[in-house]
Design a protein around this motif. Sequence first.
Motif, PDB file in Angstrom:
ATOM      1  N   LYS A   1       0.819  -1.211   0.000  1.00 36.36           N
ATOM      2  CA  LYS A   1       0.000   0.000   0.000  1.00 36.36           C
ATOM      3  C   LYS A   1       0.853   1.261   0.000  1.00 36.36           C
ATOM      4  O   LYS A   1       0.537   2.231  -0.678  1.00 36.36           O
ATOM      5  N   ARG A   2       1.953   1.217   0.756  1.00 34.60           N
ATOM      6  CA  ARG A   2       2.822   2.391   0.859  1.00 34.60           C
ATOM      7  C   ARG A   2       3.893   2.432  -0.228  1.00 34.60           C
ATOM      8  O   ARG A   2       4.635   3.407  -0.332  1.00 34.60           O
ATOM      9  N   GLY A   3       3.997   1.374  -1.016  1.00 32.73           N
ATOM     10  CA  GLY A   3       4.994   1.327  -2.079  1.00 32.73           C
ATOM     11  C   GLY A   3       6.422   1.290  -1.561  1.00 32.73           C
ATOM     12  O   GLY A   3       7.328   1.828  -2.201  1.00 32.73           O
ATOM     13  N   LEU A   4       6.625   0.661  -0.413  1.00 28.20           N
ATOM     14  CA  LEU A   4       7.958   0.605   0.195  1.00 28.20           C
ATOM     15  C   LEU A   4       8.786  -0.532  -0.382  1.00 28.20           C
ATOM     16  O   LEU A   4       8.282  -1.644  -0.557  1.00 28.20           O
ATOM     17  N   SER A   5      10.039  -0.252  -0.639  1.00 24.57           N
ATOM     18  CA  SER A   5      10.970  -1.303  -1.039  1.00 24.57           C
ATOM     19  C   SER A   5      11.390  -2.075   0.216  1.00 24.57           C
ATOM     20  O   SER A   5      11.149  -1.631   1.346  1.00 24.57           O
ATOM     21  N   GLN A   6      12.030  -3.191   0.025  1.00 20.26           N
ATOM     22  CA  GLN A   6      12.518  -3.966   1.162  1.00 20.26           C
ATOM     23  C   GLN A   6      13.549  -3.176   1.958  1.00 20.26           C
ATOM     24  O   GLN A   6      13.565  -3.229   3.189  1.00 20.26           O
ATOM     25  N   THR A   7      14.389  -2.424   1.276  1.00 25.66           N
ATOM     26  CA  THR A   7      15.398  -1.606   1.952  1.00 25.66           C
ATOM     27  C   THR A   7      14.745  -0.509   2.777  1.00 25.66           C
ATOM     28  O   THR A   7      15.138  -0.256   3.919  1.00 25.66           O
ATOM     29  N   GLU A   8      13.729   0.148   2.218  1.00 22.83           N
ATOM     30  CA  GLU A   8      13.013   1.182   2.954  1.00 22.83           C
ATOM     31  C   GLU A   8      12.285   0.590   4.162  1.00 22.83           C
ATOM     32  O   GLU A   8      12.298   1.168   5.257  1.00 22.83           O
ATOM     33  N   ALA A   9      11.650  -0.569   3.964  1.00 20.23           N
ATOM     34  CA  ALA A   9      10.943  -1.228   5.068  1.00 20.23           C
ATOM     35  C   ALA A   9      11.922  -1.626   6.170  1.00 20.23           C
ATOM     36  O   ALA A   9      11.616  -1.493   7.359  1.00 20.23           O
ATOM     37  N   ALA A  10      13.092  -2.083   5.786  1.00 16.20           N
ATOM     38  CA  ALA A  10      14.111  -2.455   6.771  1.00 16.20           C
ATOM     39  C   ALA A  10      14.525  -1.251   7.603  1.00 16.20           C
ATOM     40  O   ALA A  10      14.657  -1.338   8.823  1.00 16.20           O
ATOM     41  N   ALA A  11      14.709  -0.112   6.952  1.00 14.64           N
ATOM     42  CA  ALA A  11      15.118   1.100   7.661  1.00 14.64           C
ATOM     43  C   ALA A  11      14.042   1.549   8.648  1.00 14.64           C
ATOM     44  O   ALA A  11      14.345   1.976   9.766  1.00 14.64           O
ATOM     45  N   ILE A  12      12.786   1.444   8.260  1.00 20.73           N
ATOM     46  CA  ILE A  12      11.682   1.873   9.116  1.00 20.73           C
ATOM     47  C   ILE A  12      11.485   0.926  10.293  1.00 20.73           C
ATOM     48  O   ILE A  12      11.260   1.355  11.421  1.00 20.73           O
ATOM     49  N   THR A  13      11.579  -0.369  10.038  1.00 23.67           N
ATOM     50  CA  THR A  13      11.250  -1.367  11.056  1.00 23.67           C
ATOM     51  C   THR A  13      12.431  -1.804  11.912  1.00 23.67           C
ATOM     52  O   THR A  13      12.237  -2.449  12.932  1.00 23.67           O
ATOM     53  N   GLY A  14      13.640  -1.493  11.459  1.00 23.42           N
ATOM     54  CA  GLY A  14      14.822  -1.949  12.197  1.00 23.42           C
ATOM     55  C   GLY A  14      15.204  -3.383  11.875  1.00 23.42           C
ATOM     56  O   GLY A  14      16.105  -3.947  12.496  1.00 23.42           O
ATOM     57  N   MET A  15      14.525  -3.974  10.921  1.00 27.40           N
ATOM     58  CA  MET A  15      14.872  -5.318  10.470  1.00 27.40           C
ATOM     59  C   MET A  15      15.970  -5.202   9.415  1.00 27.40           C
ATOM     60  O   MET A  15      16.184  -4.130   8.849  1.00 27.40           O
TER      61      MET A  15
ATOM     62  N   VAL B   1       4.133  -2.216  14.506  1.00 27.07           N
ATOM     63  CA  VAL B   1       4.086  -0.990  15.301  1.00 27.07           C
ATOM     64  C   VAL B   1       4.945   0.086  14.627  1.00 27.07           C
ATOM     65  O   VAL B   1       4.550   1.254  14.559  1.00 27.07           O
ATOM     66  N   SER B   2       6.096  -0.310  14.097  1.00 31.27           N
ATOM     67  CA  SER B   2       6.970   0.633  13.389  1.00 31.27           C
ATOM     68  C   SER B   2       6.292   1.224  12.160  1.00 31.27           C
ATOM     69  O   SER B   2       6.640   2.311  11.716  1.00 31.27           O
ATOM     70  N   LEU B   3       5.314   0.489  11.638  1.00 34.77           N
ATOM     71  CA  LEU B   3       4.555   0.950  10.469  1.00 34.77           C
ATOM     72  C   LEU B   3       3.244   1.612  10.896  1.00 34.77           C
ATOM     73  O   LEU B   3       2.267   1.626  10.156  1.00 34.77           O
ATOM     74  N   ASP B   4       3.245   2.161  12.119  1.00 34.01           N
ATOM     75  CA  ASP B   4       2.116   2.924  12.658  1.00 34.01           C
ATOM     76  C   ASP B   4       0.847   2.100  12.854  1.00 34.01           C
ATOM     77  O   ASP B   4      -0.264   2.606  12.675  1.00 34.01           O
ATOM     78  N   GLN B   5       1.022   0.864  13.241  1.00 35.49           N
ATOM     79  CA  GLN B   5      -0.123   0.008  13.523  1.00 35.49           C
ATOM     80  C   GLN B   5      -0.246  -0.201  15.035  1.00 35.49           C
ATOM     81  O   GLN B   5       0.735  -0.100  15.766  1.00 35.49           O
ATOM     82  N   HIS B   6      -1.448  -0.492  15.483  1.00 37.97           N
ATOM     83  CA  HIS B   6      -1.703  -0.825  16.883  1.00 37.97           C
ATOM     84  C   HIS B   6      -1.906  -2.333  16.948  1.00 37.97           C
ATOM     85  O   HIS B   6      -2.788  -2.868  16.277  1.00 37.97           O
TER      86      HIS B   6
END
Length: 106
Positions: free
Chosen positions: A41-55, A81-86
């Motif tokens: 939905k957010r169009g995030l690459s794996q690298t971007e997702a890793a940076a946001i989530t700490g994975m 949670v890192s992706l603004d979810q509860h």
Amino acid sequence: MHRKRQLQGTDNVLADLGFDDAEDLSAKAALAFKFNALLDKRGLSQTEAAAITGMTQPKVSQVRRYKLQNISLERLMQALVSLDQHVEIVVRPARRAQARGITVAA
């Protein structure tokens, strides 16, 4: 003609297939599905997702491919949670009609 005996299935296909950790894998799959939907939905690459989530990027890749044996439920919840979810965990007594176990609604 002989009929094959039909086995009664459950709500958990992984348990039906004989996985020892079926409940855990089912919960992980539900969280991974939500994680992947958010990345799409957010169009995030794996690298971007890793940076946001700490994975790490390879770990994000594993989740994207539903290779969940080497990732914990806790880590998946933290990523969401890192992706603004509860993320909410509810514990209640099992009803007689409903077997005890783990259910994840994502």
